[in-house]
Scaffold this motif. Structure first.
Motif: not given
Length: 335
Positions: A270-278, A280-283
């Motif tokens: 349900q997360t739309r982005s590829a992650g805000r941080r380099y 990041s695993v929540v994407r």
């Protein structure tokens, strides 16, 4: 914690291949105690990083002891990764305390202390311990000799995606070092390709990263393939068919499916982005999966794909990535 009390699963791959993402999927299980790259904190350079058959026998006992130390490593670098998940082997109070300790360990002044430890707050031994490594990819055969009961997941990602991600890490100042060609060409396996050191040294940094990727992943796969304990995992296939792939990998590792993991997968999808941080695993797993095509010149892509045609893992990886890309394109066309 004695070895028989916790089953061991090792997740290994080259840097920027999706090892942390896969490890966090496993960490979402209430059964799993996760150790993030403990071999980068507890280093044993006397155990070869690229062992040959003789090294496997000579260092099996040392590796068995080392794996026990890695499973117990609770330095913050290894034991304080986020997001955190409640565990069945902690009490409700233990889960609350552990979460507070994890997030507290990232605050000043503790966040810069490499010796800081985060207690595991256990009320019983964890059923499964997962170790994630990028440093010990080529040690898997030695680990398997030391712990025949362990399970090994070897994750590979399209080499162009790896090279593009490494370059981005260097640009952001988050990754150091190069392709370490001296060490790669010191491996006997490097002589099995139609490229010499002068040729690779004259190529672009992305192609050098791809050559290192090829040699190390081929070595590991050649040594481990065919064994019941080993599974080669395509990062792209995992991202595109997340639930089916993870169900199969959990079964291979002896980890039960559970509602907590299902909720984490819902969150990711349900997360739309590829992650805000380099890091990041929540994407969203599919978001930005093939963005490397815009980051690498077409000539570099062609050169890397031609290079890894000489690689058994390379051919398997390119085929799996192409299949996943078609699925992503088809899904986008239907939306």
């Amino acid at each position: 914690m004695s070895e028989p009390e916790s089953r061991l699963v090792v997740i290994a791959g080259s840097g920027r291949s999706g090892t942390t993402f896969l490890a966090k999927l496993f960490d979402s299980s209430p059964e799993v105690l996760y150790r993030h790259e403990p071999d980068s904190v507890l280093r044993r350079p006397e155990i070869p990083f690229h062992p040959d058959a003789g090294d496997v026998e000579a260092h099996a006992d040392a590796m068995r002891d080392y794996l026990g130390a890695l499973m117990a490593a609770n330095q913050a670098r290894c034991a304080a990764t986020t997001p955190t998940f409640p565990k069945s082997f902690r009490s409700p109070a233990g889960n609350w305390l552990h979460r507070a300790l994890v997030y507290g360990s990232k605050l000043p002044p503790w966040g810069k202390d490499p010796a800081l430890r985060v207690p595991d707050c256990l009320r019983m031994p964890p059923p499964v311990t997962v170790i994630k490594t990028v440093d010990s990819l080529c040690r898997l055969r030695l680990m398997a000799r030391a712990r025949p009961d362990a399970r090994f997941l070897h994750i590979v990602r399209h080499p162009c995606a790896v090279a593009a991600s490494v370059a981005e890490g260097h640009r952001l100042g988050l990754m150091k070092g190069g392709a370490f060609l001296d060490a790669v060409f010191a491996m006997p396996e490097a002589a099995g390709y139609p490229f010499d050191k002068a040729d690779i040294a004259a190529r672009s940094p992305a192609e050098q990263v791809a050559f290192k990727w090829m040699v190390q992943n081929d070595k590991t796969h050649a040594e481990m393939a065919g064994g019941d304990s080993y599974r080669l995992v395509s990062y792209e296939r995992l991202c595109v068919t997340l639930r089916a792939e993870l169900t199969a990998l959990f079964a291979h590792a002896g980890v039960a499916g559970n509602p907590q993991t299902d909720r984490f997968l819902d969150r990711l999808e349900q997360t739309r982005s590829a992650g805000r941080r380099y890091f990041s695993v929540v994407r969203n797993p599919r978001s930005g999966l093939f963005k490397w095509r815009q980051r690498l010149p077409a000539g570099t892509v062609a050169a890397i794909e031609a290079m890894v045609q000489h690689s058994a893992v390379g051919r398997l990886c390119l085929a799996a990535a192409a299949e996943a890309e078609r699925a992503v394109d088809a899904s986008a066309g239907c939306s």
